[in-house]
Design a protein around this motif. Structure first.
Motif, PDB file in Angstrom:
ATOM      1  N   TRP A  61       0.844  -1.205   0.000  1.00  0.00           N
ATOM      2  CA  TRP A  61       0.000   0.000   0.000  1.00  0.00           C
ATOM      3  C   TRP A  61       0.873   1.247   0.000  1.00  0.00           C
ATOM      4  CZ3 TRP A  61      -3.510  -1.275   4.824  1.00  0.00           C
ATOM      5  CH2 TRP A  61      -4.359  -2.333   4.517  1.00  0.00           C
ATOM      6  N   GLU A  65       1.053   4.026  -2.993  1.00  0.00           N
ATOM      7  CA  GLU A  65       0.674   5.417  -2.777  1.00  0.00           C
ATOM      8  C   GLU A  65       1.821   6.370  -3.113  1.00  0.00           C
ATOM      9  OE1 GLU A  65      -0.888   8.438   0.676  1.00  0.00           O
ATOM     10  OE2 GLU A  65      -1.788   6.457   0.542  1.00  0.00           O
ATOM     11  N   VAL A  71      -4.687   3.280  -4.071  1.00  0.00           N
ATOM     12  CA  VAL A  71      -4.587   2.091  -3.227  1.00  0.00           C
ATOM     13  C   VAL A  71      -5.988   1.634  -2.851  1.00  0.00           C
ATOM     14  CG1 VAL A  71      -3.714   1.167  -1.055  1.00  0.00           C
ATOM     15  CG2 VAL A  71      -2.359   2.855  -2.317  1.00  0.00           C
ATOM     16  N   THR A  73      -7.845  -0.826  -0.416  1.00  0.00           N
ATOM     17  CA  THR A  73      -7.612  -1.646   0.763  1.00  0.00           C
ATOM     18  C   THR A  73      -8.831  -2.493   1.079  1.00  0.00           C
ATOM     19  OG1 THR A  73      -8.413   0.085   2.253  1.00  0.00           O
ATOM     20  CG2 THR A  73      -6.048   0.075   1.770  1.00  0.00           C
ATOM     21  N   TRP A 133      -4.121   5.808   2.258  1.00  0.00           N
ATOM     22  CA  TRP A 133      -4.556   4.458   2.612  1.00  0.00           C
ATOM     23  C   TRP A 133      -4.894   4.309   4.086  1.00  0.00           C
ATOM     24  CZ3 TRP A 133      -1.619   1.835   6.106  1.00  0.00           C
ATOM     25  CH2 TRP A 133      -0.253   2.094   6.180  1.00  0.00           C
ATOM     26  N   THR A 136      -8.782   5.291   4.450  1.00  0.00           N
ATOM     27  CA  THR A 136      -9.774   4.507   3.718  1.00  0.00           C
ATOM     28  C   THR A 136     -10.779   3.809   4.614  1.00  0.00           C
ATOM     29  OG1 THR A 136      -8.156   4.162   1.987  1.00  0.00           O
ATOM     30  CG2 THR A 136     -10.050   2.712   1.969  1.00  0.00           C
TER      31      THR A 136
END
Length: 169
Positions: A61, A65, A71, A73, A133, A136
């Motif tokens: 990740w 990024e 990304v 997740t 990330w 998220t």
């Protein structure tokens, strides 16, 4: 959840938890790493595969990024409510490895993990919203993601492995 006041304290906690967890494998018979017992929900192989999977997933990740990529997740193939199948993917990925190979891969992943953390600033680690990330699923600072995917499971799996050794046939 344990709080940390510096990057150095976080890395020290990770290294301590890793060392204690890894040492538990010293007296696990290599030919028994896939033995499942009713008292423990994972085999020793699955514990190592889980850790390898998460450490490498999060490093992926971060790399994505920093490369300017979007990304997704936990992964493009799995949603957060599908962690069981994600874990099964981890187990399958590392199924054919020997105990020694798994431990070597785990050590190498830990070295990469700690090297990554070393190059981050305290601001990047301890301030929310520094990485997309991390926002998220849970708007946590990066250190919490690090903790719940290293220190916390290392301690939990150490206890599970001790229980596995106590109850194995």
């Amino acid at each position: 959840m344990q709080e940390y006041d510096s990057k150095e304290a976080l890395i020290a906690a990770i290294q301590k938890a890793y060392t204690l967890f890894d040492k538990e494998f010293d007296d696990v018979p290599a030919e028994e790493i896939n033995i499942r017992i009713k008292e423990v929900d994972r085999t020793p192989q699955e514990m190592l595969a889980y850790q390898l999977g998460w450490l490498n997933l999060i490093l992926g990740w971060e790399q994505a990024e920093l490369a300017g990529k979007k990304v997704i997740t936990p992964s493009p193939d799995y949603k957060w409510n599908q962690l069981g199948p994600l874990y099964q993917q981890f187990y399958n990925e590392y199924r054919g490895y020997s105990l020694q190979d798994l431990r070597t891969l785990f050590k190498q992943s830990m070295e990469k993990w700690c090297a990554w953390l070393e190059q981050l600033s305290n601001e990047e680690l301890f301030t929310a919203n520094r990485r997309q990330w991390t926002v998220t699923n849970a708007n946590w600072p990066l250190w919490k993601w690090v903790h719940i995917n290293s220190v916390a499971p290392f301690k939990t799996f150490r206890a599970k492995l001790r229980k596995w050794k106590k109850h194995r046939p």
